[in-house]
Structures are given as C-alpha cells and as structure tokens.
Design a protein around this motif. Structure first.
Motif, PDB file in Angstrom:
ATOM      1  N   MET A   1      12.954 -12.673 -20.204  1.00  0.00           N
ATOM      2  CA  MET A   1      13.684 -11.467 -19.796  1.00  0.00           C
ATOM      3  C   MET A   1      14.035 -10.650 -21.033  1.00  0.00           C
ATOM      4  O   MET A   1      14.262 -11.211 -22.109  1.00  0.00           O
ATOM      5  CB  MET A   1      14.973 -11.841 -19.071  1.00  0.00           C
ATOM      6  CG  MET A   1      15.986 -12.509 -19.981  1.00  0.00           C
ATOM      7  SD  MET A   1      17.075 -13.691 -19.159  1.00  0.00           S
ATOM      8  CE  MET A   1      15.949 -15.028 -18.780  1.00  0.00           C
ATOM      9  N   LYS A   2      14.052  -9.335 -20.873  1.00  0.00           N
ATOM     10  CA  LYS A   2      14.511  -8.492 -21.975  1.00  0.00           C
ATOM     11  C   LYS A   2      15.936  -8.907 -22.332  1.00  0.00           C
ATOM     12  O   LYS A   2      16.743  -9.220 -21.428  1.00  0.00           O
ATOM     13  CB  LYS A   2      14.448  -7.029 -21.569  1.00  0.00           C
ATOM     14  CG  LYS A   2      13.008  -6.521 -21.453  1.00  0.00           C
ATOM     15  CD  LYS A   2      12.976  -5.015 -21.173  1.00  0.00           C
ATOM     16  CE  LYS A   2      11.537  -4.510 -21.188  1.00  0.00           C
ATOM     17  NZ  LYS A   2      11.448  -3.119 -20.668  1.00  0.00           N
ATOM     18  N   PRO A   3      16.265  -8.922 -23.615  1.00  0.00           N
ATOM     19  CA  PRO A   3      17.580  -9.450 -24.025  1.00  0.00           C
ATOM     20  C   PRO A   3      18.743  -8.807 -23.291  1.00  0.00           C
ATOM     21  O   PRO A   3      19.712  -9.477 -22.947  1.00  0.00           O
ATOM     22  CB  PRO A   3      17.618  -9.124 -25.524  1.00  0.00           C
ATOM     23  CG  PRO A   3      16.195  -9.034 -25.935  1.00  0.00           C
ATOM     24  CD  PRO A   3      15.442  -8.505 -24.754  1.00  0.00           C
ATOM     25  N   GLU A   4      18.642  -7.511 -23.019  1.00  0.00           N
ATOM     26  CA  GLU A   4      19.775  -6.837 -22.382  1.00  0.00           C
ATOM     27  C   GLU A   4      19.940  -7.261 -20.923  1.00  0.00           C
ATOM     28  O   GLU A   4      20.958  -6.969 -20.295  1.00  0.00           O
ATOM     29  CB  GLU A   4      19.628  -5.313 -22.490  1.00  0.00           C
ATOM     30  CG  GLU A   4      18.432  -4.718 -21.763  1.00  0.00           C
ATOM     31  CD  GLU A   4      17.167  -4.652 -22.639  1.00  0.00           C
ATOM     32  OE1 GLU A   4      17.048  -5.460 -23.606  1.00  0.00           O
ATOM     33  OE2 GLU A   4      16.303  -3.813 -22.353  1.00  0.00           O
ATOM     34  N   LEU A   5      18.945  -7.927 -20.381  1.00  0.00           N
ATOM     35  CA  LEU A   5      19.049  -8.412 -18.994  1.00  0.00           C
ATOM     36  C   LEU A   5      19.584  -9.844 -18.924  1.00  0.00           C
ATOM     37  O   LEU A   5      19.781 -10.374 -17.835  1.00  0.00           O
ATOM     38  CB  LEU A   5      17.678  -8.359 -18.311  1.00  0.00           C
ATOM     39  CG  LEU A   5      16.979  -7.003 -18.286  1.00  0.00           C
ATOM     40  CD1 LEU A   5      15.637  -7.124 -17.585  1.00  0.00           C
ATOM     41  CD2 LEU A   5      17.840  -5.950 -17.602  1.00  0.00           C
ATOM     42  N   ASP A   6      19.810 -10.444 -20.062  1.00  0.00           N
ATOM     43  CA  ASP A   6      20.216 -11.862 -20.077  1.00  0.00           C
ATOM     44  C   ASP A   6      21.715 -11.999 -19.773  1.00  0.00           C
ATOM     45  O   ASP A   6      22.516 -12.374 -20.614  1.00  0.00           O
ATOM     46  CB  ASP A   6      19.878 -12.468 -21.444  1.00  0.00           C
ATOM     47  CG  ASP A   6      20.136 -13.967 -21.481  1.00  0.00           C
ATOM     48  OD1 ASP A   6      20.275 -14.579 -20.400  1.00  0.00           O
ATOM     49  OD2 ASP A   6      20.210 -14.524 -22.596  1.00  0.00           O
ATOM     50  N   VAL A   7      22.042 -11.695 -18.530  1.00  0.00           N
ATOM     51  CA  VAL A   7      23.451 -11.684 -18.125  1.00  0.00           C
ATOM     52  C   VAL A   7      23.850 -12.979 -17.406  1.00  0.00           C
ATOM     53  O   VAL A   7      24.916 -13.045 -16.792  1.00  0.00           O
ATOM     54  CB  VAL A   7      23.755 -10.481 -17.201  1.00  0.00           C
ATOM     55  CG1 VAL A   7      23.467  -9.176 -17.938  1.00  0.00           C
ATOM     56  CG2 VAL A   7      22.930 -10.554 -15.916  1.00  0.00           C
ATOM     57  N   TRP A   8      23.009 -13.965 -17.472  1.00  0.00           N
ATOM     58  CA  TRP A   8      23.354 -15.259 -16.879  1.00  0.00           C
ATOM     59  C   TRP A   8      24.663 -15.776 -17.476  1.00  0.00           C
ATOM     60  O   TRP A   8      24.899 -15.659 -18.669  1.00  0.00           O
ATOM     61  CB  TRP A   8      22.291 -16.303 -17.204  1.00  0.00           C
ATOM     62  CG  TRP A   8      20.974 -16.161 -16.498  1.00  0.00           C
ATOM     63  CD1 TRP A   8      19.771 -15.887 -17.096  1.00  0.00           C
ATOM     64  CD2 TRP A   8      20.706 -16.314 -15.102  1.00  0.00           C
ATOM     65  NE1 TRP A   8      18.770 -15.863 -16.140  1.00  0.00           N
ATOM     66  CE2 TRP A   8      19.324 -16.123 -14.915  1.00  0.00           C
ATOM     67  CE3 TRP A   8      21.504 -16.600 -13.986  1.00  0.00           C
ATOM     68  CZ2 TRP A   8      18.712 -16.207 -13.658  1.00  0.00           C
ATOM     69  CZ3 TRP A   8      20.917 -16.673 -12.738  1.00  0.00           C
ATOM     70  CH2 TRP A   8      19.532 -16.473 -12.577  1.00  0.00           C
ATOM     71  N   SER A   9      25.457 -16.422 -16.636  1.00  0.00           N
ATOM     72  CA  SER A   9      26.529 -17.232 -17.207  1.00  0.00           C
ATOM     73  C   SER A   9      25.980 -18.656 -17.363  1.00  0.00           C
ATOM     74  O   SER A   9      25.034 -19.041 -16.670  1.00  0.00           O
ATOM     75  CB  SER A   9      27.780 -17.180 -16.331  1.00  0.00           C
ATOM     76  OG  SER A   9      27.465 -17.519 -15.012  1.00  0.00           O
ATOM     77  N   PRO A  10      26.548 -19.435 -18.285  1.00  0.00           N
ATOM     78  CA  PRO A  10      25.997 -20.760 -18.552  1.00  0.00           C
ATOM     79  C   PRO A  10      25.898 -21.607 -17.281  1.00  0.00           C
ATOM     80  O   PRO A  10      26.864 -21.704 -16.520  1.00  0.00           O
ATOM     81  CB  PRO A  10      26.994 -21.364 -19.546  1.00  0.00           C
ATOM     82  CG  PRO A  10      27.562 -20.191 -20.261  1.00  0.00           C
ATOM     83  CD  PRO A  10      27.656 -19.112 -19.212  1.00  0.00           C
TER      84      PRO A  10
END
Lengths: 430, 430, 430, 430
Positions: free
Chosen positions: D287-296
């Motif tokens: 995923m593009k870094p700015e889309l990496d909105v996962w929480s752990p």
C-alpha cells in the motif's frame, strides 16, 4: 359521464382483490356506514367495534365535531393535497399541536410530516437516527411491530412478516422486552452487558426503538421503571431512544403520549393512526431540535401534506386535549375492562390478562381459543381481534370515547364467547 | 371544548416544522383553498398550478363531481377507516376499476391495497417479486425515483436521497435508462451481456423496476420500442417486470396506464398519486393472478382501506375513464405544451425539451437557470418545479383537466421567465 | 545470481512493514532460530515460549521427528504445491488422520482442505452451513474469535477488529458464552426463548459457531454440560453446530478435539494452527458426510494442497496420537499450571485464573497489569501474551511437549513478574 | 511412536475427502515428486506441467537454489512459525524485496503480510480501502476472480462460486472489463457516466479492484491504455485503485508486476502465489505509505509469518530478479506460445487466442472442446486446465523457467489434442 350500476357482493373481493387481504376473512360482512363505536353493514346489521381501526379510531367513527370540520373544509374548497407547501390547515395543526400537546408537557420537538402512515414515520425515524449517529444498527425488542416497509420490517419481530421481506433483514438486533422472562432475569442484564463488553460482537447501535405497550405483539406492557431504566441506559451510552407511539399514542393509555407516565423524554417519537382523529392517513415524526439534521427534501412523500387530515387532527386536539377529561375517562373505562377481565380469568382456567389504559389483552394458554372466542363474538355483533406471536391474545382497542353502556355490553358478549370456548369447570359442590 | 385562536404565519413553519420541508421554501405563500388548476393563498392571491401535487392531482384540485361524492359519503357517515375489511366503498371501487380500466384493456390483474402511498406500493411490489422468484436483487435504472422507505430507496438513483438511508443500500444494480448515451450505445447491450455471462458478477435479478417516463429523474422518456425490448428481455430470462406507474399512470401520458402505448403487459404495476382522484392518499399494487402468492396479512398497513379515497377514486374513474375524451384531451394539450417548448428552445440558446402526453421537461444546459426561471414564474403566479439530477429541468405536470386558456397563460408566464434568465441572442439585423 | 548483503535490524520493519504489525512491538527482539520450547534471537539470547505461535506450535518448535520428515520430503523432491490434486503426501495424511484420529473416536467426517489458514476453514464452514440449510444467519458467542476475512469477522466479537471491516457486519447475532453472567442466569434462557418465539425478531440461524475455550476472548472455558446443552438445542431445532477447533484442537485441552470431553459430535469442525504440526500453514474443515453438498471447486484456494504440511502433519499424528501419552501429559502439566496460578491468585489481590488442559488464563481485575507483567516477563526471557476484551488476561499456550522443568521455570518468571506489578499485601503480623 | 503402514490409492480420496475437490477429477494420477516443469506420479509416469500451481510455481517445481536455501534453513532450525514477530528471515525478505523489486522500480509501498493466501491479501486490501475512504462499495470487473472468502467472493464474477456464499453478495458492482464489447463501445463510457451522474444510483465506490490479465476469467487481457485510463479515472474521482497481482505478478507477464508495462502505480497491490517462490503459502499486501492507516493487529492471521516461505521468497528474488534475464525470457517464450497458437487458430475453425507474456488462452467457440482437448493432452502427459465463464479457454501458465524444448514439446501435444477434437477442414484440392 356514465355511472356504472355497481353490484358489490362477497365475490367482488375474492375475484378482484389479492390474497393478502386478511380482516375481511374473519369478519365477512360488507360494511357500509359507521358512527361512534358502531359499524353497520349493508344489511343494516350493527357491530360494536372493539378494534377501532387497529388504534386509528381512538375518538370513534366519524365524530360529529370532526365531521363538521371536515365537511366545512371540503365544502369551502380548502386545499386537499399540499405536499409540504405551507397551508393554513397545516399551520393551524402545527400551532395547535404545539399549544395543546407539546407546550403543556414542556416537550420541545420539531415536527416532520413523513408519508401519512406509521411505517413512513418509523422509516424516517430510523434514517434520522442513523444520520445523526453515523451508526447503522438498531436495537428492537422481542415481539415488536413497527411496519411493513423494509426498514421498519427489519425491527419487527413476527417471523412470518419478516419472511415476506424476501431479503435478509439486517442492521437490527432484538433484545428482551419488559418481563420477557417473567421477572426471573434482571431487566437489562444482557443488553447492558453486550453494550459495555468490547468483545461482545454487538454492533454499536444508533438507536433503540420501543413501544411502551406492544399491541401486535400481544399487549405486552412495559413498566414505568423499565422504560426509565431503558431511557437512562440509552442516555448514558449516547444511543438515541425512539418511542414508536403509532398505536399507543393519542390517549390510548390515558395520557396523550404513552411514555408520559414514565417521566421519560424520548429523542424521537413517531405518531400516526389516531393523530388524524377521523381515520384519515397522517403521520408525524417528532425529534429533539438538535437532532433535526435533515437536509431539505432528504425524506419526502407525496401525501405528507394530507390537509383534510390536518383539519380533523386539529379539531380532535381542540375537542379532546384541551383538558384532562379524556385521560380520566380512559382510566375509568380501562378499569372497567380490567375488572371484567379479572372476573373472566378467575372463572375460566388457563387465562390471564394485561393492559394499560384502554388497551387490554385477554390471554389464552390454549392459543386457538382466542380466535374461536372472537369468531363467536363476531356472530354476536362484536368486532375484536387477536394478536401475539401465536394469536393467543384477544386484543381490545375500543374507541376511547365509547359509552360505558356499550363498553359493558361488548364485554358481556366477550364473556359469553369465552364461556363457550373455554367453559368454567363445574364446581363439585357448592 | 375550547378552540384556540390559532394564528398562523411564516414563522409557524420555521419554528415548529423540521428542516426537511422543501417545497415551502421555494413557494413561501401560505396557501388556503384550491379549485381546478388554481390555488389561492390566505391573501387571496391566485397561483396557476403546473405542478399538480407532483402528479397527484391529474383531475385538478377539488373536482366538483368528486367533491360532491366525497361530501355525500362523509355526510351519510360512510365508513371512513376500514383496514382491509370489505366495505361498499371498496367493493364499488374494485368493480369500477375492473369495468372501467382492466376489462376494456384486457388486463388480468389482482389488486392489492398496500399502505396508501407510492412507496408502500413499491415496497410491496419488490417483496412480492422476491417471494415469487426466490432472488434478492432488483434492477433499477439511472435516475429512477421510487420512494423514500428503505426498499424503495435502494432502487432510487438520487445520490443525496440515497445518502439519507444511513445504511448501505444493497440488492439493487442500476442499468442505463433509454437514451442514456444519446443513442450511441445499443439499448440493452450491457444489461443483456451481464445477464447472460455466467462470469459477469451480476446477481441474478428477481425483477426490473421501471418508470416509462422518469419524472423526478428529469422527464426522461422511454420509447415504446425500448420498453418492448425490456419486456421481452425480462420475459426471456424469467425476470419480473414492474412498471412503477405512480406518477405517470392515471392518464398523465394520455392512456390510463403509461405503458399501454408500448403494447406491453408488466407483471406488476404500482399506482398511487392520482388514483384517489381528489388528492387523498391511496395506492394499488396490481399483479398477474399467478403471482398473487401473498399469505393473508403478509404485507399490511393501517390506512390501506382509506374509504373516502375509494369514493373519490370511483367517481374519478366514472367521470374520466368511461370514454376516451380525456386521453384525446391529453394528446391535444400535450401538443400545445410541446409546441410552446419548441418555440422557446428555438429562440433561446442551450435549451431542449422532452416529454410525453402532459408531462413535459424544459431542459437548461446551464442547470441553475431552471430554478431561476421557476422563481420568476412563481412571482408571476405560476407553480412549476424542477427535477433532474442537477435540477436542470423545469418539469410540467399541469392538471390534465386544465382549461386551454389557462394552459396557454401558464406557458406564456414560463416563456417570459425563461426570457429573463436566458435571453435570446440579439439578432444582428432584422 | 548475486545475493545481496542483506543487513537487517530494528529499522527494517518500521521502515518497510505496515503499521498493522503487532507482536513485534511487544517483543522487539530479532528472532532467528527455535527448537522445542525455546526461541533464540540473533544475539543468542534465548526466550522460553509460552505462546507457541498462538497455538500453532502444540508440539513445540521444529520437532526433530517432523523436521526429519520434512527434510526427507524436500530432499527427495516431493511435490511441494499440489492444489487439490491427489498426491502421495495428501493421501497418507488423509489415511493417517482417519486411522489415528477419526476412526478411534468413531467420528465419521469428510475432510475438506480449504485455504491453509483458520479463517479459510471458518469461511468454508459458514458457507457450507448456509448452503445446507438455506438460511443466512449465524449465531456466535460473546468474545468469540474466528478470523479476519469478512465472513469470519462477522462472527468475531472484538469491536476494534469488527470496525476494521469497513462495512456493516451482518447475518450474525451474538449470544452469551458459558458463564457470561457468572452463573446468575440460566445458560440458554435467552437463546432458546428467542429461537422458539415466533415473534422474537431473531432470524432463524443456519448454524451456531463456538469455541470450547475462547483463547483470544480471554480464556473463557465452556463447561461440558453447557456444550452438551448447546448441542442438544441445535439438534432439536435443526441448527448446525460448528466447533471452531482452530486454536483449541490438536490436543491443547488434552484430547485431540477439544469437544471430546463433552461427548458431543459437532456437525462441522474447523482445524488449523497445530494440525500441520511444524508451524506450516494447513487447515481442515470436517463435515458429517450427509452435509458434504459442495459441488466440485465451489470453494477453493491456491495453497489448499500444501504438501510439506501434509508430511509434517502425518508425522505429528504418528508421533503424538498413536497412544494417549500426550493427553495424559497435558493433564499433568495443566495441573502444574493451575496449581501455580492458584498460588499466585491466593497471594495477590484482584486476580483469578481459568483454563482447561494446557490453555490457561491469569486474570487481572486491573486490566493494565496483565500487559505490564508480560513486559517484565519478556525482559526475563519469557514470551506470553495477553487476551480478553480489555487485554486483562495473561494467556498461556506453552508447547504441549514442554519439559516440566521449563514449564516450572517459566511459571516462576511469571510469578515474579506478577509480584512486581501487583505486590502481595504486607501481612500485618506473622 | 508407531508409523502406520499407510496404503494410498484412488479410493483414499473419494472415501475421505470432500466432494469439493476438483483438479484431481480431471487428472486422476497419484502424484509424488516434481522438479522443474515435470511432475511424476507414483508409477513413475511423468507429466509436463503447463499449469504450474495455477500460477504459484512461476519458477517451476522445487527449484534447486530455493530448495537448498529451504533445506539449509530447516536444518539449522531457523524459526518456522513467527506470526508477525521480527525474524531474520522476514527482515531479509523485506530488505531484499525493497532492493530487488521496489527501489529499482521507484515504487514506494509499505508491506503487509496478511494470512498467506491470495484471498487474505484481497480481504485486507478491501478492508483498507474502505477504512481509508469511509465508503463501502467496490467496483469489480466482469469475469474477475479474487478469492473465496466472503469479501473476495463479493468481487468475483463466477455465478457458481458466488452462489456458494449462501448470503447475498453486496457492496460490489461489476463493470465491463477491457474489450468486453469487442471494441464496439467506448471503454469507460458506462462507468464514468454513472460515477459522474448524481442520479445514477451507483453507490460511490471506495475502490476499483482489477486484474491486468484475468486468468480464471478466461485469459482476458487488459490493454495498457485501458489500464492507464482506469488509473486516471480513479485518480480524478478519488477512488483507490487495487491491482490484484496474485496470479499475474512475479513475472508472469514479463515484468515483476503485471501493471508495469502500463506505467501506472496502483494504490494497493496484492501478491501471493509465486511470491514465495517454491509453492509455499505467502501473501503480501502493498500500500502507498499514506494509506497505511491500520492500527496494530487490526487485520491479522496465524500464518502471516511463514518463515520458510520468506527464505525461499528471498532466494527467488535474488536468483530471478537481480537482472532482466527472466523478463526477456518470458518475452521470448511467450512469443513461441503465441506463434504456436496462431498456427493452431489458422488451421482449425472456430478458434482464437489471447495472452500476454507467459499466460496464454486458446479459445474454442464450441466451449466443450476445450475440456476435451485437455483430457487428451493429459493422456499424452500434459497438464493444462480450462478457464472462462463456460470453460471455453485452455489456459496455459507454464513455469517461466521452462526449457524451450519442453515448451515446444508441450505445445505439440496440445496441437495434436486440438486436432483430434476439432479437426481441420479437409482442403478440397491440394
């Protein structure tokens, strides 16, 4: 223009009308006129109406004051169909509703006119709750009835009606209504626990929708303390509380709103059935002002401005809600019904009763007897229907305005019908 | 009983009514009475009504014949509220509908009375189609409008209205309405292909729901050959065809049903709006007899037996559908509108028009001009609304019974309003 | 071919791996090798593993017998990737599973190999249950965990994980797991009541999915009598019973299947995690033969034939399930854990424990202490994780094959860690 | 430990394995070992593999370099199962993937390891797209295949596989894949129109998911300009573009990612199948870094850290992607296949072919001939499968590393099989 010689008889309906028709199957008379608590068929036979349009005729059939107001309005060419244009009739209703109902009760609600049926009001209430909270899920209660359109049906309990949807009904979870376990289980034990447990798997609800007395569900009566606890639970967890007062509002339980006795203030209230006063289609969705986040036209409907119904509704508010006479009447007549039911239940085995104000349920342990008793009562000129998940309850919804004599007469017909289907055991000795 | 001195003015509505109200924002008059094609406000100002209750007043306001029938019925205490009990008023309507409408057109339909609004009829149609086929998915068309309850909303196109649902709207897939690509693409190329391709990912539909003319969608007119091809496509693949004739039925396009001109017979038809004749709430769902698989009470609604509406509906059928005069009238007046619109479009840049019978749309390339023209027309005493996805269309739905003089008068108001907002380019020389 | 000089350190993961990573945040070591109950990091530091791949390493890391079988297979070019082609490795697994597991337990199940992860097995189980019954709804339990793909997630309890779906999770309803009300409420009072009440509003379920011990949910242990009552309830109402034995199967609770102790026979069973024996991905869905209504290829997955995992799985069955030694071992070591936990709970306030076989939970009233204790234990070389809705439980899942000395060593690390975060109250007098 | 004498034969599978098994029905041999492009059954018969694990074996079976790396790792007790703990094997893979693949292509992606199958990667991609955008709906394409778990299945086209869901598959709408109308209709005419029309009824999508070549769908090849137009359309309307490169990635079309040739940069990319190199389960979501909105831990899975697969994956990247030899090889061998198919199609009636790189489809107008030809080829020792909505396409996915001689040999087997089922018409004269 030629008018047809229209011959109507029993076969008219079986030939032309869909199999979905239902009341006419139990009450096969061909009805023609009605007044007060009485309906007359084409042969002149009179029927005492303990059903009152399923709660749409709290003031009886064709109340003369309302009738005059309606005729005046039609005669003077008052506008009939107004969508949501501003009309005098609508303005007068709004002001009267404010003055007669909301202000005296210190209730601050904005009024929405959705399409003129209960299910339209419920659909708008659910949409609004979802919009306000950004959540999808709704909590409903066991044996709830809220309507037949897809949104309302999803919060309705009856399995047969749900099956009619033809799609899975989702975004709703049932919780136990008051006394579902006959007092053996703490009221909101399950509900609170799954709300507060982050691992419960319950989708966080936008709203709870509740009837204070479940008419279709079998005259299940919520206690004031249960309703208060529910309101508090909703408030604490920022869940909206919707009271569906379509059937129990407009004085059916005594006060105008059925929730007044509990001292709660729902976030959203739906009204329909008797709000028009005369049996004309009308529905209202009431919401706290801060919840009125609708954009213009976001929920609409062609007949939301049914002006003749505004006229009769206004007349009804002025006639019946200027003082507390009706409320006191309902209490008195409710007591008469309860007393009669007490006596029936004492005399006949396997019976109990419940109710509040002038909604009363006579419950048969042997479910099929309820319909049998109603059939016999019908033969004796009384209209009363059954409800409950197994149709095990005779549900009484007489006009609030019924004469005491008529009420007593009807109750005696019912008592005799019960005696036929469920005879009192013979006493061995006197 | 005390009657309040009820003072109504502009602020009554802004104070007490929900923000959802919409028409009253464009037409801020306080309306009081109405007759034929004219509405009068409390100050006596008259407005010519080219809107006609969004199609609910095809026979105009308060038609005197219907009015007399209604007053007679109310005066003689005809039963007002009847659920689905057999009543004389309902029987006469059923028989008259059979004799005046169905039999002459050789249409064999069973009649269901759902709740008395269009969306109730659509919900029942969708439920029935799903029950009959055992499938969930429905095909709707771009820019369709079918109602605001959850089932109907799922097949409605408008993004803002859909957003109001608060839950994802599923079980429906839009297909391109006739002429969606201005004739550049084969009509059902996409639809047929995904139906027949086992790998397309389209859930097999229970039904297609279509309006023959999309009123809310911007007066998009389906051609007879497109409707025939659609009907054939449905038939071949055992998909039910539902024509939603709520707005376009009851003569709006000339014939009683808007689909007659195409020679098709839908499986299910919904009617509402003008079926009551007088602007009173009423709705019908018609289904081929073999589709009438409802169980009793499976779909119901408190006001499904709105008897005053049966009375006016019967009177309307007798007055307007005993011969073909109205149909011919609609053709003639429709031509007058089309001619006037032709002239406007010739004179003013960036305009086009479309329509059928007496539904007509005047389309502005610059969308905002449509509302501006309607606002000016309102000042001149004409009520006309906009529609279309960007409100770029002035939609005319005058009463079918309008006087020719009134029609021409209204069209001239509109012509002048257009001239103000979209002036004709100056000719360089005469 | 050039091999890169690959330098790996802490920043490798923070730079390149998604924020979704989680265990590495609590255990920041860079692990390299593993054997039995011990993992070694790149600096040679050893960690005792009380976590065992979240239950995927019941036989410890890199068991030498399984390792030999795997190396043999790879060396002799046994087919690695086989989809669902028939391979010797797969055939031997099927026969061994039959001989070692199913036949001795008189269980008659067909074996499906879905994709090689637990959630694939659960998805296939849900699909099959829906296909068999024609119903959509699934009953899950509070604090259940079944996986992260959309179908499995809908029956998983954790609110944060559910929120990740991005669509409303529907077709599932949670019911209270055993002891959810600490014994104050009858086990299936609510569930039975809503199933049997035609008016409850509960969509009739296709299946119930249950873990016998909820690992992720906080080591909640179902009693045998509760499981039996559940099985009976399902049987009586023709609802399929799915036991998700992904984490608790393969001996974790002593017997091979975690449901054996209750004497029930689920309709469908899911297995994964330790079934491969060596930590290699593999999953099984077991179904009663009469439920095997799949059409060929109706549920598939590229890695469903992970042949190296068949090889290690077969070796594991032969090594550990040819007799009852492991089962007895688990009982003995489980008792050691329970005893240690008893002592801890006696000594320290606000603590309790629960478990079965070799899954054990140490519960802190003050939730945050659980993670603190685990952090301290990690510093002392012990890997143990938390679970439960508020991460209030230290969950132990040591290898079943752990040496008793190692077990006791690990428990003492844990005891000391607890003593730090939650000191025993000082005795006033001895 | 006792090892069973395990006898495996044909009946092992029919007795014990679910009816869902499929490939073994067409290829009934009992396979045992494999090397390069060849599989050997227990009787020593060899089969040339033009199927290659449905794309999971781009580098052939048991490549010796990868095999050595795997054996080394197992022998030295490298950690096998690591969840998402940091391990040396994982770190080396991450760094190598960065150095060999992402950096040289100037691609900036964060790497997520979902469960180790394609459908897990797709599920995580859909969840992430929904979380990022706050929208539910996904656009998929006709004849797409993305997996069998509920989220992936909803964007898969095949009607039989969809039916297996047992619940209505919603939140997705199919659009026509490139060339769906044989070039007669503008590529994105329908898609753009319904996106931009506020009245279209299309729920605004979170993402579009696309394969650049649809393998399961029948080897449908998207053109570079179509993909570019799709990427632009998504970008302009703030819709995320997901390329599912599970089957077509890792060099199948020549370059590592199948979208490189089009010069587009998807927002999210899924990889699985050949990424592990050796046929071991592994999957990646990029995923593009700015889309990496996962929480752990928001999306997890037990086998997401399949360390042996990291080892073989790293070895594969080093062996095959340190230069462009493989890419050039694929081009050359792809041309050999295309030439052979050209000749077949010229000679035999009712045939065509399509493909890109080393995925190729031979299309029969008479669908059943494809399976017949494959059956004959199997008898001659060639494994090739069919795909397409009607199984009308022979789909070739040979190992990218196949010897040219083997390739030519396999193609000649296929040519002869076609000649049997679909003989060339006799020339009238020589």
């Amino acid at each position: 223009m030629t008018t047809l010689e229209t011959h109507v008889d029993d076969t008219t309906f079986s030939k032309y009308e869909s199999e979905v028709r239902t009341y006419c199957r139990n009450w096969p008379a061909l009805f023609d006129t009605a007044s007060g608590s009485w309906i007359t068929d084409v042969d002149g036979k009179q029927y005492l109406d303990f059903f009152a349009g399923a709660g749409a005729l709290n003031y009886g059939h064709n109340d003369p004051t309302l009738k005059d107001a309606l005729i005046d309005y039609v005669v003077r060419d008052g506008i009939t169909h107004g969508l949501d244009m501003s009309t005098r009739a609508k303005g007068e209703f709004l002001q009267t509703f404010q003055d007669r109902i909301l202000a005296p009760r210190k209730l601050d609600y904005k009024v929405q006119f959705p399409g003129p049926t209960g299910t339209n009001a419920v659909e708008s209430a659910l949409k609004l709750a979802r919009k306000v909270t950004g959540r999808e899920s709704i909590i409903s209660f066991t044996n709830a009835f809220h309507g037949m359109t897809l949104g309302s049906l999803s919060v309705t309990g009856n399995a047969n009606k749900r099956a009619g949807a033809g799609v899975p009904l989702v975004h709703s979870t049932p919780m136990p209504f008051d006394n579902y376990f006959d007092g053996t289980v703490e009221d909101f034990g399950w509900f609170e626990r799954v709300l507060d447990d982050q691992g419960s798997g319950l989708n966080r609800p936008a709203a709870v929708i509740v009837e204070t007395v479940q008419g279709e569900g079998g005259v299940n009566v919520a206690r004031a303390e249960w309703l208060r606890a529910l309101a508090e639970l909703c408030y604490d967890r920022e869940i909206l509380l919707i009271v569906d007062d379509v059937q129990m509002g407009c004085g059916r339980t005594g006060e105008f709103f059925s929730f007044e006795f509990a001292g709660i203030t729902p976030d959203i209230v739906t009204l329909s059935k008797s709000i028009g006063g005369y049996g004309l289609p009308l529905a209202l969705t009431l919401m706290k002002p801060e919840l009125d986040v609708w954009s213009p036209g976001e929920h609409n409907g062609t007949f939301r401005g049914n002006n003749p119904a505004f006229v009769t509704a206004t007349a009804a508010l002025n006639k019946f809600w200027a003082d507390d006479l009706l409320t006191r009447d309902v209490a008195r007549k409710g007591a008469i019904i309860a007393e009669a039911f007490d006596e029936i239940c004492t005399r006949h085995p396997g019976m109990s009763h419940r109710g509040r104000g002038m909604v009363a349920g006579l419950v048969f342990e042997e479910a099929s007897l309820a319909a049998e008793a109603c059939a016999i009562a019908y033969e004796s000129g009384l209209l009363a229907e059954t409800s409950g998940p197994n149709d095990e309850v005779i549900k009484l919804l007489p006009p609030l305005t019924i004469d005491e004599d008529d009420l007593i007469h009807g109750l005696s017909i019912l008592r005799e019908a019960v005696a036929v289907v469920n005879p009192a055991p013979k006493a061995v000795t006197a």
